[in-house]
Design an enzyme around this catalytic site. Structure first.
Site, PDB file in Angstrom:
ATOM      1  N   ASN A  83      23.654  29.831  74.911  1.00 51.69           N
ATOM      2  CA  ASN A  83      23.928  30.281  73.546  1.00 51.69           C
ATOM      3  C   ASN A  83      24.078  31.795  73.425  1.00 51.69           C
ATOM      4  OD1 ASN A  83      23.777  30.119  70.455  1.00 51.69           O
ATOM      5  ND2 ASN A  83      21.965  31.342  70.957  1.00 51.69           N
ATOM      6  N   SER A 136      33.416  28.847  70.308  1.00 49.36           N
ATOM      7  CA  SER A 136      33.696  29.321  68.953  1.00 49.36           C
ATOM      8  C   SER A 136      35.106  28.914  68.580  1.00 49.36           C
ATOM      9  CB  SER A 136      33.579  30.847  68.880  1.00 49.36           C
ATOM     10  OG  SER A 136      34.069  31.334  67.641  1.00 49.36           O
ATOM     11  N   TYR A 148      35.972  39.028  72.208  1.00 51.51           N
ATOM     12  CA  TYR A 148      35.172  37.864  71.829  1.00 51.51           C
ATOM     13  C   TYR A 148      36.017  36.598  71.934  1.00 51.51           C
ATOM     14  CZ  TYR A 148      32.170  34.779  69.084  1.00 51.51           C
ATOM     15  OH  TYR A 148      31.376  33.735  68.672  1.00 51.51           O
ATOM     16  N   ALA A 150      38.677  36.042  73.674  1.00 53.69           N
ATOM     17  CA  ALA A 150      39.031  35.761  75.064  1.00 53.69           C
ATOM     18  C   ALA A 150      37.868  35.121  75.812  1.00 53.69           C
ATOM     19  CB  ALA A 150      39.463  37.046  75.761  1.00 53.69           C
ATOM     20  N   LYS A 152      35.362  33.419  74.537  1.00 54.93           N
ATOM     21  CA  LYS A 152      35.072  32.080  74.039  1.00 54.93           C
ATOM     22  C   LYS A 152      36.144  31.080  74.475  1.00 54.93           C
ATOM     23  CE  LYS A 152      31.140  32.890  72.127  1.00 54.93           C
ATOM     24  NZ  LYS A 152      29.905  32.285  72.683  1.00 54.93           N
ATOM     25  N   ILE A 180      29.448  30.438  60.421  1.00 50.89           N
ATOM     26  CA  ILE A 180      28.051  30.032  60.322  1.00 50.89           C
ATOM     27  C   ILE A 180      27.292  31.095  59.541  1.00 50.89           C
ATOM     28  CG2 ILE A 180      26.023  29.265  61.579  1.00 50.89           C
ATOM     29  CD1 ILE A 180      28.598  27.586  62.031  1.00 50.89           C
TER      30      ILE A 180
END
Length: 241
Positions: A83, A136, A148, A150, A152, A180
């Site tokens: 996570n 994501s 970010y 790329a 994910k 979220i």
């Protein structure tokens, strides 16, 4: 009592997953660089169900040594929830070289090493095990933060590949959250991007970390024993794909 590793466990989705896992009867190994957050959780839940490690997955030494060190104390571990992640919400032009290295390490390289080191040890038991990666929607439809997005997208690719690599005993799936609420990332997402996510949602009940945690624990557990290599969206129906 099955043992579950959760990285990025001190806040947000990780913290909600830790709480849900303990409620479901797991012993949790929690890792995060937030020492205060982990300390508060340790005081609340106690050593009988929780073991905490203050670590920074931007550090190459930590990435390569974390899982081997755990197996000096634990003979077997049931599951791994990858996570821990970084999101800056800024243009690729604004990244320093150090920040590029940091996000690649935390968001992707850590998953490579933690997953393979876990699977290598647990496959020897020839019993069901589970890895859940946190991807994501940004890895599927793009992000204003190119690094970010790329990383994910790479997490999704890694999930599918490792489902093959670690079969037949270790299942590998991913959860792909969208917008979220009540997380550190939420406050960092540019307002125009938050508005776009919200506009795309066809269900209007705001998604909280606890809702994502429920899906993660479902994937970890035996109820999903026939599911591997899948990306499960938690997105209120946004961006059908």
């Amino acid at each position: 009592m099955n043992t579950l590793i959760i990285t990025g466990a001190a806040n947000g989705i990780g913290r909600a997953t830790l709480i849900k896992a303990i409620e479901d009867g797991y012993f949790v190994i929690a890792a995060d660089k937030d020492a205060d957050g982990l300390s508060a959780l340790q005081k609340e839940y106690g050593a009988e169900v929780l073991e905490t490690h203050v670590v920074d997955f931007a550090d190459n030494t930590v990435i390569k040594g974390f899982i081997p060190a755990l197996y000096e104390r634990h003979s077997t571990i049931y599951g791994l929830v990858n996570n821990a992640g970084i999101y800056h919400g800024k243009s690729v032009y604004a990244y320093s070289d150090a920040q590029v290295d940091e996000i690649l390490n935390v968001n992707l390289k850590a998953l490579v090493y933690l997953s393979k080191d876990f699977a290598e040890r647990e496959m020897q038991h020839e019993a069901p095990r589970s890895i859940v990666n946190i991807a994501s929607v940004a890895g599927e439809v793009g992000s204003c933060d190119a690094l970010y997005g790329a990383t994910k997208a790479a997490v999704i690719g890694l999930t599918k590949a490792n489902a093959w690599n670690f079969a037949p005993f270790v299942r590998v799936n991913a959860v792909s959250p969208a917008l979220i609420h009540d997380t550190a990332i939420y406050d960092t997402i540019p307002t125009y991007r938050r508005d776009e996510y919200a506009r795309q949602e066809i269900l209007k009940d705001p998604i909280l970390p606890s809702a994502v945690a429920e899906v993660i624990l479902l994937l970890v557990g035996d109820a999903m024993r026939h599911i591997t290599g899948r990306v499960i969206p938690v997105d209120n129906g946004a961006y059908p794909r």
